[in-house]
Design a protein around this motif. Structure first.
Motif, mmCIF file in Angstrom:
data_model
loop_
_atom_site.group_PDB
_atom_site.id
_atom_site.type_symbol
_atom_site.label_atom_id
_atom_site.label_comp_id
_atom_site.label_asym_id
_atom_site.label_seq_id
_atom_site.Cartn_x
_atom_site.Cartn_y
_atom_site.Cartn_z
ATOM 1 N N VAL A 196 44.415 -88.699 47.438
ATOM 2 C CA VAL A 196 44.162 -87.252 47.289
ATOM 3 C C VAL A 196 43.454 -86.777 48.563
ATOM 4 O O VAL A 196 42.393 -87.294 48.921
ATOM 5 C CB VAL A 196 43.290 -86.966 46.046
ATOM 6 N N PRO A 197 44.020 -85.779 49.251
ATOM 7 C CA PRO A 197 43.412 -85.343 50.525
ATOM 8 C C PRO A 197 42.307 -84.323 50.314
ATOM 9 O O PRO A 197 42.087 -83.847 49.206
ATOM 10 C CB PRO A 197 44.598 -84.709 51.245
ATOM 11 N N GLU A 198 41.660 -83.999 51.408
ATOM 12 C CA GLU A 198 40.664 -82.934 51.358
ATOM 13 C C GLU A 198 41.362 -81.601 51.114
ATOM 14 O O GLU A 198 42.577 -81.470 51.327
ATOM 15 C CB GLU A 198 39.888 -82.876 52.679
ATOM 16 N N LEU A 199 40.576 -80.595 50.718
ATOM 17 C CA LEU A 199 41.167 -79.303 50.351
ATOM 18 C C LEU A 199 42.024 -78.686 51.449
ATOM 19 O O LEU A 199 43.070 -78.099 51.177
ATOM 20 C CB LEU A 199 40.048 -78.323 49.992
ATOM 21 N N SER B 25 47.398 -72.969 40.176
ATOM 22 C CA SER B 25 46.821 -73.886 41.167
ATOM 23 C C SER B 25 46.576 -73.227 42.530
ATOM 24 O O SER B 25 45.588 -73.533 43.208
ATOM 25 C CB SER B 25 47.696 -75.136 41.329
ATOM 26 N N ASP B 26 47.456 -72.310 42.939
ATOM 27 C CA ASP B 26 47.245 -71.661 44.241
ATOM 28 C C ASP B 26 45.974 -70.816 44.227
ATOM 29 O O ASP B 26 45.171 -70.861 45.166
ATOM 30 C CB ASP B 26 48.449 -70.777 44.605
ATOM 31 N N ALA B 29 43.004 -73.098 44.176
ATOM 32 C CA ALA B 29 42.779 -73.734 45.479
ATOM 33 C C ALA B 29 42.109 -72.749 46.432
ATOM 34 O O ALA B 29 41.195 -73.107 47.189
ATOM 35 C CB ALA B 29 44.107 -74.216 46.063
ATOM 36 N N PHE B 32 38.486 -72.467 45.531
ATOM 37 C CA PHE B 32 37.768 -73.676 45.944
ATOM 38 C C PHE B 32 37.536 -73.675 47.460
ATOM 39 O O PHE B 32 36.480 -74.083 47.946
ATOM 40 C CB PHE B 32 38.545 -74.938 45.541
ATOM 41 N N ARG B 33 38.534 -73.218 48.177
ATOM 42 C CA ARG B 33 38.397 -73.184 49.647
ATOM 43 C C ARG B 33 37.291 -72.207 50.046
ATOM 44 O O ARG B 33 36.507 -72.463 50.951
ATOM 45 C CB ARG B 33 39.732 -72.802 50.294
ATOM 46 N N GLN B 59 43.204 -82.771 40.095
ATOM 47 C CA GLN B 59 43.402 -83.175 41.491
ATOM 48 C C GLN B 59 42.643 -82.240 42.431
ATOM 49 O O GLN B 59 42.044 -82.685 43.418
ATOM 50 C CB GLN B 59 44.900 -83.159 41.805
ATOM 51 N N LEU B 60 42.629 -80.956 42.097
ATOM 52 C CA LEU B 60 41.863 -79.990 42.902
ATOM 53 C C LEU B 60 40.370 -80.311 42.876
ATOM 54 O O LEU B 60 39.684 -80.229 43.900
ATOM 55 C CB LEU B 60 42.090 -78.573 42.361
ATOM 56 N N LEU B 62 39.029 -83.272 42.388
ATOM 57 C CA LEU B 62 38.805 -84.470 43.197
ATOM 58 C C LEU B 62 38.792 -84.119 44.674
ATOM 59 O O LEU B 62 37.970 -84.620 45.454
ATOM 60 C CB LEU B 62 39.907 -85.506 42.921
ATOM 61 N N SER B 63 39.706 -83.250 45.038
ATOM 62 C CA SER B 63 39.831 -82.863 46.445
ATOM 63 C C SER B 63 38.594 -82.085 46.907
ATOM 64 O O SER B 63 38.074 -82.303 48.003
ATOM 65 C CB SER B 63 41.099 -82.026 46.618
ATOM 66 N N LEU B 64 38.112 -81.185 46.059
ATOM 67 C CA LEU B 64 36.915 -80.419 46.378
ATOM 68 C C LEU B 64 35.717 -81.344 46.523
ATOM 69 O O LEU B 64 34.932 -81.227 47.471
ATOM 70 C CB LEU B 64 36.652 -79.377 45.276
ATOM 71 N N LEU B 66 35.745 -84.471 47.299
ATOM 72 C CA LEU B 66 35.919 -85.269 48.516
ATOM 73 C C LEU B 66 35.510 -84.453 49.750
ATOM 74 O O LEU B 66 34.771 -84.936 50.621
ATOM 75 C CB LEU B 66 37.382 -85.713 48.618
ATOM 76 N N SER B 67 35.983 -83.214 49.783
ATOM 77 C CA SER B 67 35.695 -82.352 50.947
ATOM 78 C C SER B 67 34.208 -82.104 51.069
ATOM 79 O O SER B 67 33.644 -82.152 52.171
ATOM 80 C CB SER B 67 36.422 -81.014 50.811
ATOM 81 N N ARG B 70 32.284 -85.388 52.091
ATOM 82 C CA ARG B 70 32.480 -85.751 53.498
ATOM 83 C C ARG B 70 31.652 -84.868 54.415
ATOM 84 O O ARG B 70 31.307 -85.249 55.518
ATOM 85 C CB ARG B 70 33.963 -85.683 53.865
ATOM 86 N N ILE B 95 41.450 -90.427 34.688
ATOM 87 C CA ILE B 95 40.671 -89.926 35.825
ATOM 88 C C ILE B 95 39.205 -89.907 35.395
ATOM 89 O O ILE B 95 38.831 -89.214 34.450
ATOM 90 C CB ILE B 95 41.140 -88.510 36.239
ATOM 91 N N ARG B 99 32.483 -90.639 36.378
ATOM 92 C CA ARG B 99 32.098 -91.419 37.554
ATOM 93 C C ARG B 99 31.922 -90.507 38.777
ATOM 94 O O ARG B 99 31.031 -90.680 39.593
ATOM 95 C CB ARG B 99 33.170 -92.474 37.856
#
Lengths: 699, 108
Positions: A196-199, B25-26, B29, B32-33, B59-60, B62-64, B66-67, B70, B95, B99
């Motif tokens: 899963v990539p970053e946003l 989802s759009d 997203a 979230f951005r 999935q969104l 998880l991606s958020l 992660l971003s 990082r 999922i 955790r």
């Protein structure tokens, strides 16, 4: 077998399972960390639910589904095992029993459901009820199958599911697919999310995940594959059965490293390297970056499933492999009994033709029918362990009722006994245990003052002694108050004031209505009912004895024949008719000489080696007219701890006899407990020695 | 679906109600951005008002997460009632939401 037969079989099987569940719950209360027990309870409920639905017991299936869901939460670690869970479990066992008996469970059922809903903690109770309600309300969604699992053996499949990124554009709902998959059996799903990539790089309608799934199911590979039928062109799907390696002690559970290698996540060399660390394998493998936590999680799930299947197979092998209705076994035993009698008749005829082929054939038939008889009898013989485990619940409940901490110790559970006999033993054992709990053991305060362990122990032990089984029920309580028993017995006129024989005094507790207790409780009154225990035992051709040590406890020992179908008897002749006396009661046979007889006529006394023994003339007891001209014989029997001489015309000899029930017309005759057919076709009545003695000399 | 963003010094609260599936989802997203671009060190999510979710929403998330992680930032999920649809779907899809987010879950 028709549907009704299957329903009856289901009820029988469900009751057995409930008994096992009950036993597991009681032990679980003492060992709350034992997840094997939680799994056992869950599996039992799951099977009752599935089979119940299949055989038309929807109310059983629906209710059990709620309780199963609760134990699924416990199993998943979302809810701790505590007294509330155990209480709900035990109440549910009772409620399911009621539902099986055709009741609706009424308020108790609703009470249990609201107890589940009211559970606090991490909201597991609410989750259970919410999940159930959601499943019931959801339309258009495939509900988890409330059916019995597939008919094949339980097996494990490993799935790797990597959908194409645009799968969601095709209208596929992965939630529906996974729900359908989990309805096939016990399913563990791990999403692999490392891709899963970053946003900033994420196209939200594309999938960047894959899944590792392990499923334990009775369905075959095709059934598992068919779940993916609408997506198979848009994914990479690999399904492979997990080989269950068999060792000498059952299924071998693979090591974590072996699974990870087998799945292609690790090399053999990696395993060696990780093992060098001598730390938990999974943690090292993740730390070293060899595998992801998700890979380890999937492998651990597979390992747990193999372990579960192994223990299930083991327990199935321990139990009987074929379930046969008891009535069928009883019917078989009746037929075998007839065959044995027919064979005895044939043997009688064959004696007239001792040199001919008929005699040889009869001899062979005799051997075969004896083998058949023994084999048929052994089919009804079952271990006592399961029966004993049922008393764990009784002791638990009694402990709460009487306010005394109690524990039940069981030993000798592998001793075997006729199933019919076991059923008849339940009431006497319940009575004895209740007595022990209520009056046998002291209060915790008193035990503390006496320097005894605060938790009192009631123990049940079984062992086979020759053709009989001895079951002892002992407690570590105060023991019998011999002084009080003597006092009460004298008051009631049962013994003289000068009686000193301890055994005689002790036997007073078996007298009808005898009790030393100042108060009777709703649980028991010490002594009250022990006469009933004794009578019940005698109906089983059993005996009961009592021993006690002041301050150390009391022990009741029940001695029961292995089976009620065939007994060893002593064949005697009275007035030209044959009668059978149970050999277990016979001490010896003596001639009835004039010198042996003391003063008086019938029902007089015998002086046997200096011991005075009462004599009962069976001609009198059985109301047979006339006198015997020859030298009568005396069969000395033990009846309720005392020797009694039974006067008969002649002793024919020892005989193994098949007991046939009495017809209704003669079943009320107390002196006779059954009948048998002899080799010459004549009928011999089986004498109830205890009743005869009681009727003639009031003992 | 209804998305609300509330910014305060040091954090950003994103409240989402209604359906959160592939069709949304759009829009999700994009929200979230925005949250990510706000630079808030802590992004809080209030999701108890969700009525339906699917894999795309998880999935969104998880991606958020992660971003944010990082960039040395955090994602915190407001407590959800037991049996909430998000937890149910996450369980079903394997999922591990707990955790990922439990350690950063806000107290009620």
């Amino acid at each position: 077998m028709n549907f009704e037969d299957n329903q009856a079989l289901f009820i029988e099987e469900a009751r057995d399972r409930l008994q096992t569940i009950e036993g597991s719950l009681v032990i679980l209360e003492k060992q709350p960390a034992d997840m094997d027990l939680v799994n056992e309870v869950f599996r039992g409920l799951h099977t009752i639910k599935g089979s119940g639905s299949m055989f038309g017991f929807q109310s059983v299936a629906d209710f059990t589904h709620h309780v199963e869901s609760l134990f699924d939460e416990v199993r998943s670690g979302h809810f701790p095992v505590d007294s509330r869970i155990i209480d709900i479990g035990l109440r549910s066992v009772d409620c399911i029993s009621l539902l099986l008996a055709g009741g609706d469970g009424g308020e108790e059922r609703l009470g249990i459901l609201s107890a589940i809903e009211g559970l606090e903690g991490d909201g597991a109770g609410e989750r259970v009820s919410r999940a159930v309600r959601a499943a019931e309300a959801e339309e258009g969604e495939p509900r988890p199958r409330v059916t019995a699992p597939g008919s094949g053996p339980e097996r494990i499949f490993r799935l790797s599911f990597r959908p194409q990124k645009d799968l969601l554009h095709r209208g596929v709902r992965l939630e529906t697919l996974f729900r359908e998959l989990s309805s096939l059996g016990s399913c563990h799903v791990t999403a692999v999310t490392e891709a899963v990539p970053e946003l900033g790089e994420l196209e939200p309608s594309l999938l960047h995940m894959s899944w590792l799934i392990t499923i334990s199911t009775r369905e075959d590979l095709e059934a598992v594959r068919s779940v993916f039928i609408f997506v198979e062109d848009y994914c990479e799907l690999a399904i492979s059965p997990v080989e269950l390696g068999a060792g000498e002690e059952g299924i071998m559970v693979p090591k974590l490293g072996e699974i990870l290698v087998d799945r292609g996540f690790l090399q053999d060399s990696d395993v060696e390297e990780i093992r060098q660390e001598q730390k938990p394998f999974g943690a090292v493998a993740i730390d070293k970056g060899k595998v992801s936590a998700e890979h380890v999680e999937a492998a651990l799930a597979e390992q747990a499933m193999v372990r579960t299947i192994g223990s299930e197979r083991e327990s199935r092998q321990e139990a009987a492999t074929i379930r046969v209705r008891k009535e069928k076994l009883d019917g078989l035993m009746d037929l075998v009994g007839e065959l044995v009698i027919l064979q005895a008749m044939m043997e009688q005829e064959a004696k007239k033709d001792s040199a001919g082929a008929f005699a040889s054939l009869s001899e062979n038939l005799g051997r075969l029918s004896a083998d058949l008889r023994d084999t048929s009898m052994s089919m009804r013989i079952v271990p006592l362990q399961e029966f004993f485990m049922g008393f764990q619940r009784l002791v638990r409940d009694l402990s709460a009722q009487v306010g005394k901490p109690l524990r039940l110790e069981i030993s000798g559970g592998s001793t075997e006994l006729d199933k019919n006999v076991i059923e008849l033993l339940k009431d006497p054992l319940v009575h004895i245990i209740r007595n022990s709990a209520d009056h046998g053991v002291e209060t915790p305060e008193l035990r503390s003052r006496l320097g005894k362990a605060p938790v009192a122990t009631i123990s049940i032990d079984a062992r086979q002694v020759g053709p009989r089984v001895e079951i002892s029920i002992a407690d570590d309580g105060a023991g019998l108050d011999m002084g009080r028993i003597r006092e009460r017995a004298v008051e009631k006129g049962l013994i003289g004031a000068g009686e000193t024989d301890e055994e005689r005094i002790r036997s007073m507790v078996f007298e009808p209505g005898f009790s030393t207790s100042e108060k009777t409780t709703d649980i028991s009154g010490r002594g009250v009912g022990l006469d009933v225990v004794k009578r019940n035992l005698e109906r089983l051709r059993g005996e009961v004895s009592l021993s006690s040590e002041e301050g150390r406890g009391a022990k009741l020992t029940l001695s029961i024949p292995l089976t009620l179908v065939i007994i060893d008897g002593l064949l005697v002749m009275i007035g030209g008719h044959n009668y059978v006396i149970g050999l277990n009661q016979v001490q010896e046979c003596v001639d009835m000489t004039a010198s042996a007889r003391g003063a008086g006529g019938r029902d007089s006394m015998l002086n046997l080696r200096g011991m005075t023994i009462p004599i009962i003339a069976l001609r009198e007891s059985l109301m047979i007219d006339g006198d015997y001209d020859g030298l009568a014989r005396l069969v000395i029997v033990n009846s309720e701890g005392a020797s009694v001489g039974l006067e008969v015309d002649a002793v024919v000899g020892r005989k193994q006899v098949v007991i046939k029930p009495l017809s209704r017309a003669v079943s009320s005759i107390k002196a006779v407990s059954g009948a048998t057919i002899l080799g010459d076709g004549s009928v011999a009545l089986i004498l109830d020695v205890a009743e005869i003695v009681r009727a003639r000399i009031g003992r | 679906m209804n998305i609300q963003i509330a910014e305060s010094p040091g954090d950003l609260l994103l409240s989402i109600d209604g359906r959160a599936g592939i069709d949304e989802s759009d829009e999700l997203a994009s929200a979230f951005r925005k949250a990510l671009e706000s630079g808030a060190p802590l992004v809080r999510l209030a999701l108890s008002g969700l009525s339906a979710v699917d894999v795309s929403f998880l999935q969104l998330l998880l991606s958020l997460e992660l971003s944010l992680s990082r960039g040395g930032r955090s994602l915190a999920l407001r407590p959800l009632p037991a049996g909430h649809v998000l937890l149910q779907v996450a369980d079903l899809l394997g999922i591990n939401v707990k955790r990922l987010l439990a350690s950063k879950t806000e107290s009620a």
